[in-house]
Design a protein around this motif. Structure first.
Motif, PDB file in Angstrom:
ATOM      1  N   SER A  34      47.444  30.571  37.468  1.00 16.40           N
ATOM      2  CA  SER A  34      47.254  30.498  38.692  1.00 16.40           C
ATOM      3  C   SER A  34      47.172  31.549  39.720  1.00 16.40           C
ATOM      4  CB  SER A  34      48.586  29.273  39.144  1.00 16.40           C
ATOM      5  OG  SER A  34      48.176  29.147  40.732  1.00 16.40           O
ATOM      6  N   VAL A  35      46.114  31.680  40.132  1.00 11.73           N
ATOM      7  CA  VAL A  35      45.740  33.060  40.833  1.00 11.73           C
ATOM      8  C   VAL A  35      45.630  32.659  42.357  1.00 11.73           C
ATOM      9  CG1 VAL A  35      44.164  34.957  40.971  1.00 11.73           C
ATOM     10  CG2 VAL A  35      44.613  33.767  38.956  1.00 11.73           C
ATOM     11  N   SER A  36      46.162  33.576  43.158  1.00  9.79           N
ATOM     12  CA  SER A  36      46.138  33.411  44.588  1.00  9.79           C
ATOM     13  C   SER A  36      45.883  35.084  45.231  1.00  9.79           C
ATOM     14  CB  SER A  36      47.485  33.183  45.120  1.00  9.79           C
ATOM     15  OG  SER A  36      48.546  33.871  45.248  1.00  9.79           O
ATOM     16  N   THR A  37      45.323  34.820  46.575  1.00 12.75           N
ATOM     17  CA  THR A  37      44.874  36.061  47.108  1.00 12.75           C
ATOM     18  C   THR A  37      45.723  36.219  48.483  1.00 12.75           C
ATOM     19  OG1 THR A  37      42.923  35.230  48.080  1.00 12.75           O
ATOM     20  CG2 THR A  37      42.980  36.545  45.968  1.00 12.75           C
ATOM     21  N   THR A  95      34.175  39.887  44.189  1.00 15.12           N
ATOM     22  CA  THR A  95      34.653  38.752  43.130  1.00 15.12           C
ATOM     23  C   THR A  95      35.261  39.377  41.952  1.00 15.12           C
ATOM     24  OG1 THR A  95      32.902  37.455  44.051  1.00 15.12           O
ATOM     25  CG2 THR A  95      33.685  36.944  41.906  1.00 15.12           C
ATOM     26  N   TYR A  96      36.499  38.887  41.327  1.00 14.15           N
ATOM     27  CA  TYR A  96      37.107  39.605  40.256  1.00 14.15           C
ATOM     28  C   TYR A  96      37.345  38.334  39.379  1.00 14.15           C
ATOM     29  CZ  TYR A  96      37.648  43.421  43.255  1.00 14.15           C
ATOM     30  OH  TYR A  96      37.723  44.616  43.779  1.00 14.15           O
ATOM     31  N   VAL A 112      38.377  33.324  38.080  1.00 12.75           N
ATOM     32  CA  VAL A 112      37.574  33.866  38.967  1.00 12.75           C
ATOM     33  C   VAL A 112      38.308  34.094  40.481  1.00 12.75           C
ATOM     34  CG1 VAL A 112      35.041  34.198  39.956  1.00 12.75           C
ATOM     35  CG2 VAL A 112      35.673  33.739  37.700  1.00 12.75           C
ATOM     36  N   VAL A 113      38.452  34.807  41.156  1.00 14.88           N
ATOM     37  CA  VAL A 113      39.054  34.826  42.588  1.00 14.88           C
ATOM     38  C   VAL A 113      38.052  35.830  43.247  1.00 14.88           C
ATOM     39  CG1 VAL A 113      40.525  36.926  41.947  1.00 14.88           C
ATOM     40  CG2 VAL A 113      40.990  35.169  43.812  1.00 14.88           C
ATOM     41  N   ASN A 114      37.953  35.365  44.652  1.00 12.82           N
ATOM     42  CA  ASN A 114      37.295  36.117  45.617  1.00 12.82           C
ATOM     43  C   ASN A 114      38.291  36.685  46.671  1.00 12.82           C
ATOM     44  OD1 ASN A 114      34.500  35.472  44.947  1.00 12.82           O
ATOM     45  ND2 ASN A 114      34.854  33.413  45.806  1.00 12.82           N
ATOM     46  N   VAL A 115      38.303  38.007  46.938  1.00  9.35           N
ATOM     47  CA  VAL A 115      39.021  38.687  47.547  1.00  9.35           C
ATOM     48  C   VAL A 115      38.100  39.173  49.058  1.00  9.35           C
ATOM     49  CG1 VAL A 115      40.272  40.840  47.984  1.00  9.35           C
ATOM     50  CG2 VAL A 115      40.277  39.758  45.950  1.00  9.35           C
ATOM     51  N   SER A 116      38.777  38.693  50.169  1.00 10.55           N
ATOM     52  CA  SER A 116      37.938  38.712  51.504  1.00 10.55           C
ATOM     53  C   SER A 116      38.483  39.965  51.971  1.00 10.55           C
ATOM     54  CB  SER A 116      38.136  37.586  52.297  1.00 10.55           C
ATOM     55  OG  SER A 116      39.503  37.476  52.495  1.00 10.55           O
TER      56      SER A 116
END
Length: 178
Positions: A34-37, A95-96, A112-116
């Motif tokens: 589980s990935v979070s930003t 995007t990472y 995949v996760v997007n960092v804003s």
């Protein structure tokens, strides 16, 4: 008059045991991550890794041009037998891909996760390991069961065992005639 049973003698106790187990929720080790930003911070939590030689494993943050685990920004996992985590601070917008590899070499998963550019939540002090894990994401990502949940689960399992034993101890009374 002859009575017939709708279920075989062993089916009812099995059904009584299956219901509480189905309602109990996840009990085994969770697979996946589980990935979070939070702004420029990225964190990952998993429960799939076991400690091996003092290490839980490694997490890697891969940019758009990076294709292998070794090319990413690697961080060692830390945590407990229930939850392992890693975090990266000062991540540029983009995007990472986050990949987690346990210490035994098995992949726990990737996401995949997007960092804003702007934080979506109030800024917090970055810590290398979240103290309670991530409270969202894929099902089974958190396992913080309270006392009430554990008590209700124990009561359901206990009542199923008692009902199963009572059913098996009942003997048909063939000497009764109606």
């Amino acid at each position: 008059m002859r009575y017939s049973r709708l279920l075989p003698r062993s089916a009812a106790p099995l059904a009584a045991l299956a219901l509480p187990l189905a309602l109990a929720g996840p009990s085994g080790a969770a697979s996946g991550i589980s990935v979070s930003t939070s702004g420029a911070n990225v964190s990952v939590v998993t429960g799939a890794c076991a400690q091996n030689n003092g290490s839980w494993g490694t997490a890697s943050l891969l940019g758009a041009q990076q294709t292998s685990f070794a090319q990413g920004r690697q961080v060692a996992l830390s945590g407990t037998t229930v939850s392992q985590s890693a975090a990266w601070a000062a991540v540029a917008p983009g995007t990472y891909t986050v990949m987690v590899r346990c210490s035994n070499g098995v992949s726990a998963g990737s996401q995949v996760v997007n960092v804003s550019a702007t934080p979506t939540t109030p800024a917090r002090a970055a810590t290398p390991t979240p103290s309670r894990g991530v409270a969202g994401g894929l099902g089974g990502a958190t396992r913080d069961y309270g006392t009430l949940t554990l008590g209700v689960g124990a009561a359901l399992v206990g009542s199923a065992v008692i009902a199963g034993a009572w059913f098996l101890r009942r003997r048909p009374r063939s000497y009764r005639r109606y």
